[in-house]
Design a protein around this motif. Structure first.
Motif, PDB file in Angstrom:
ATOM      1  N   ASP A  84       0.829  -1.212   0.000  1.00 10.50           N
ATOM      2  CA  ASP A  84       0.000   0.000   0.000  1.00 10.50           C
ATOM      3  C   ASP A  84       0.861   1.258   0.000  1.00 10.50           C
ATOM      4  N   LEU A  85       1.927   1.263   0.805  1.00  9.18           N
ATOM      5  CA  LEU A  85       2.803   2.430   0.833  1.00  9.18           C
ATOM      6  C   LEU A  85       3.535   2.580  -0.496  1.00  9.18           C
ATOM      7  N   ALA A  86       4.000   1.473  -1.069  1.00 13.69           N
ATOM      8  CA  ALA A  86       4.679   1.532  -2.369  1.00 13.69           C
ATOM      9  C   ALA A  86       3.750   2.094  -3.433  1.00 13.69           C
ATOM     10  N   ARG A  87       2.511   1.650  -3.426  1.00 13.79           N
ATOM     11  CA  ARG A  87       1.535   2.137  -4.406  1.00 13.79           C
ATOM     12  C   ARG A  87       1.324   3.654  -4.247  1.00 13.79           C
ATOM     13  N   ALA A 113       1.379  10.506   1.714  1.00 10.41           N
ATOM     14  CA  ALA A 113       2.467  10.711   0.760  1.00 10.41           C
ATOM     15  C   ALA A 113       2.078  11.877  -0.133  1.00 10.41           C
ATOM     16  N   THR A 114       2.940  12.894  -0.203  1.00  7.55           N
ATOM     17  CA  THR A 114       2.617  14.083  -0.990  1.00  7.55           C
ATOM     18  C   THR A 114       3.803  14.505  -1.844  1.00  7.55           C
ATOM     19  N   THR A 115       3.494  15.187  -2.924  1.00  4.44           N
ATOM     20  CA  THR A 115       4.509  15.877  -3.713  1.00  4.44           C
ATOM     21  C   THR A 115       3.837  17.076  -4.354  1.00  4.44           C
ATOM     22  N   SER A 116       4.620  18.106  -4.585  1.00  7.67           N
ATOM     23  CA  SER A 116       4.124  19.306  -5.242  1.00  7.67           C
ATOM     24  C   SER A 116       5.230  19.813  -6.152  1.00  7.67           C
ATOM     25  N   THR A 117       4.973  19.785  -7.443  1.00  8.70           N
ATOM     26  CA  THR A 117       5.961  20.201  -8.441  1.00  8.70           C
ATOM     27  C   THR A 117       5.300  21.125  -9.443  1.00  8.70           C
ATOM     28  N   GLU A 118       6.075  21.577 -10.417  1.00  9.79           N
ATOM     29  CA  GLU A 118       5.515  22.411 -11.481  1.00  9.79           C
ATOM     30  C   GLU A 118       4.483  21.634 -12.299  1.00  9.79           C
ATOM     31  N   ARG A 119       4.596  20.310 -12.304  1.00 13.73           N
ATOM     32  CA  ARG A 119       3.675  19.460 -13.062  1.00 13.73           C
ATOM     33  C   ARG A 119       2.360  19.239 -12.338  1.00 13.73           C
ATOM     34  N   GLY A 120       2.317  19.563 -11.055  1.00 16.46           N
ATOM     35  CA  GLY A 120       1.098  19.372 -10.275  1.00 16.46           C
ATOM     36  C   GLY A 120       1.425  18.883  -8.883  1.00 16.46           C
ATOM     37  N   SER A 121       0.377  18.552  -8.153  1.00 11.81           N
ATOM     38  CA  SER A 121       0.577  18.038  -6.798  1.00 11.81           C
ATOM     39  C   SER A 121      -0.270  16.789  -6.628  1.00 11.81           C
ATOM     40  N   GLY A 122       0.182  15.925  -5.702  1.00 10.70           N
ATOM     41  CA  GLY A 122      -0.534  14.688  -5.455  1.00 10.70           C
ATOM     42  C   GLY A 122      -0.502  14.335  -3.989  1.00 10.70           C
ATOM     43  N   VAL A 123      -1.547  13.654  -3.541  1.00 11.09           N
ATOM     44  CA  VAL A 123      -1.671  13.219  -2.155  1.00 11.09           C
ATOM     45  C   VAL A 123      -2.286  11.828  -2.150  1.00 11.09           C
ATOM     46  N   GLU A 124      -1.698  10.914  -1.373  1.00 10.47           N
ATOM     47  CA  GLU A 124      -2.251   9.567  -1.156  1.00 10.47           C
ATOM     48  C   GLU A 124      -2.141   9.254   0.328  1.00 10.47           C
ATOM     49  N   TYR A 142      13.976   5.686  -5.079  1.00  9.15           N
ATOM     50  CA  TYR A 142      14.736   4.976  -4.051  1.00  9.15           C
ATOM     51  C   TYR A 142      13.804   4.361  -3.011  1.00  9.15           C
ATOM     52  N   LEU A 143      12.814   5.131  -2.571  1.00  8.95           N
ATOM     53  CA  LEU A 143      11.886   4.615  -1.577  1.00  8.95           C
ATOM     54  C   LEU A 143      11.085   3.449  -2.139  1.00  8.95           C
ATOM     55  N   ALA A 144      10.633   3.568  -3.390  1.00  4.54           N
ATOM     56  CA  ALA A 144       9.890   2.472  -4.030  1.00  4.54           C
ATOM     57  C   ALA A 144      10.774   1.231  -4.148  1.00  4.54           C
ATOM     58  N   ALA A 145      12.067   1.393  -4.457  1.00  6.43           N
ATOM     59  CA  ALA A 145      12.984   0.255  -4.546  1.00  6.43           C
ATOM     60  C   ALA A 145      13.147  -0.430  -3.192  1.00  6.43           C
ATOM     61  N   CYS A 146      13.240   0.357  -2.138  1.00  3.34           N
ATOM     62  CA  CYS A 146      13.337  -0.218  -0.786  1.00  3.34           C
ATOM     63  C   CYS A 146      12.105  -1.053  -0.462  1.00  3.34           C
ATOM     64  N   LEU A 147      10.935  -0.522  -0.758  1.00  3.51           N
ATOM     65  CA  LEU A 147       9.692  -1.228  -0.460  1.00  3.51           C
ATOM     66  C   LEU A 147       9.532  -2.459  -1.348  1.00  3.51           C
ATOM     67  N   ALA A 148       9.966  -2.377  -2.608  1.00  2.30           N
ATOM     68  CA  ALA A 148       9.878  -3.522  -3.522  1.00  2.30           C
ATOM     69  C   ALA A 148      10.802  -4.657  -3.092  1.00  2.30           C
ATOM     70  N   ALA A 149      11.867  -4.345  -2.375  1.00  2.00           N
ATOM     71  CA  ALA A 149      12.811  -5.374  -1.918  1.00  2.00           C
ATOM     72  C   ALA A 149      12.278  -6.173  -0.735  1.00  2.00           C
ATOM     73  N   MET A 150      11.180  -5.726  -0.152  1.00  2.00           N
ATOM     74  CA  MET A 150      10.610  -6.414   1.008  1.00  2.00           C
ATOM     75  C   MET A 150       9.602  -7.460   0.534  1.00  2.00           C
ATOM     76  N   PRO A 151       9.467  -8.559   1.299  1.00  2.00           N
ATOM     77  CA  PRO A 151       8.422  -9.528   0.952  1.00  2.00           C
ATOM     78  C   PRO A 151       7.046  -8.907   1.185  1.00  2.00           C
ATOM     79  N   GLU A 152       6.020  -9.531   0.584  1.00  2.00           N
ATOM     80  CA  GLU A 152       4.659  -9.018   0.773  1.00  2.00           C
ATOM     81  C   GLU A 152       4.299  -9.032   2.244  1.00  2.00           C
ATOM     82  N   GLY A 153       3.473  -8.083   2.627  1.00  2.00           N
ATOM     83  CA  GLY A 153       3.015  -8.003   4.012  1.00  2.00           C
ATOM     84  C   GLY A 153       3.448  -6.698   4.644  1.00  2.00           C
ATOM     85  N   PRO A 154       3.217  -6.583   5.948  1.00  2.00           N
ATOM     86  CA  PRO A 154       3.566  -5.339   6.622  1.00  2.00           C
ATOM     87  C   PRO A 154       5.077  -5.155   6.732  1.00  2.00           C
TER      88      PRO A 154
END
Length: 187
Positions: A84-87, A113-124, A142-154
């Motif tokens: 869920d966090l990776a998504r 999770a938020t970002t705000s750039t010239e292209r727009g902003s997003g919140v999840e 980098y954060l997505a790679a860290c989360l992808a390296a973990m097995p499924e689950g919490p």
């Protein structure tokens, strides 16, 4: 910076190898079944069903990642469903350009999770259980790679204080760990 460590079930001689992470990630995507690994001082070969890949190893000694991972003193701890966090990170990270961050606004029961750039902003938003609250900014890839390296689950996230690294591990088990440094402390 980013470092990911994974202990694998292994029935051969113990070794340490330092491949280029992006090359290793690309090479392992097509490997299926049991994988045979061969290592020389300069190369690592991965042989799976129907495919084999040889990668050049980086020169130098393997950094003492365990010392860094074990040396992180958590200011607070977070448990969250890794997928869920990776998504959420990947969703808002689509708006981020090179050098932009995804900020994680952590409360006791939610990560925003938020970002705000010239292209727009997003919140999840993602549900979590946290012993503290704060904001950390990360390179979204980098954060997505860290989360992808973990097995499924919490996953368990040990959040260091301002200017300190974060350690991500599977909740309730060892064997894998990711160490990631935030991109400055978020606003």
């Amino acid at each position: 910076y980013l470092a990911i460590r994974a202990d694998l079930d292994w029935s051969g001689q113990e070794f340490t190898a330092l491949p280029i992470a992006t090359a290793l990630e690309a090479a392992t995507k097509g490997l299926v079944g049991e994988v045979t690994i061969g290592v020389t001082p300069n190369l690592i070969s991965l042989i799976g069903t129907g495919r084999s890949v040889t990668l050049r190893l980086l020169e130098g000694t393997f950094p003492p990642i365990e010392r860094f991972i074990d040396g992180v003193t958590a200011e607070y701890d977070v448990e969250v469903e890794g997928v869920d966090l990776a998504r959420a990170v990947l969703s808002v990270g689509k708006l981020a350009e090179i050098g932009d961050t995804v900020d994680l606004h952590i409360s006791t029961d939610e990560i925003e999770a938020t970002t705000s750039t010239e292209r727009g902003s997003g919140v999840e938003q993602v549900d979590c259980a946290s012993t503290g609250a704060g904001v950390k900014g990360f390179n979204p890839q980098y954060l997505a790679a860290c989360l992808a390296a973990m097995p499924e689950g919490p996953v368990h996230i040990a959040v260091g204080g301002p200017g300190k690294a974060v350690v991500i591990r599977p909740a309730g088990s060892g064997g894998r760990a990711a160490l990631i440094m935030g991109k400055g402390d978020a606003r």
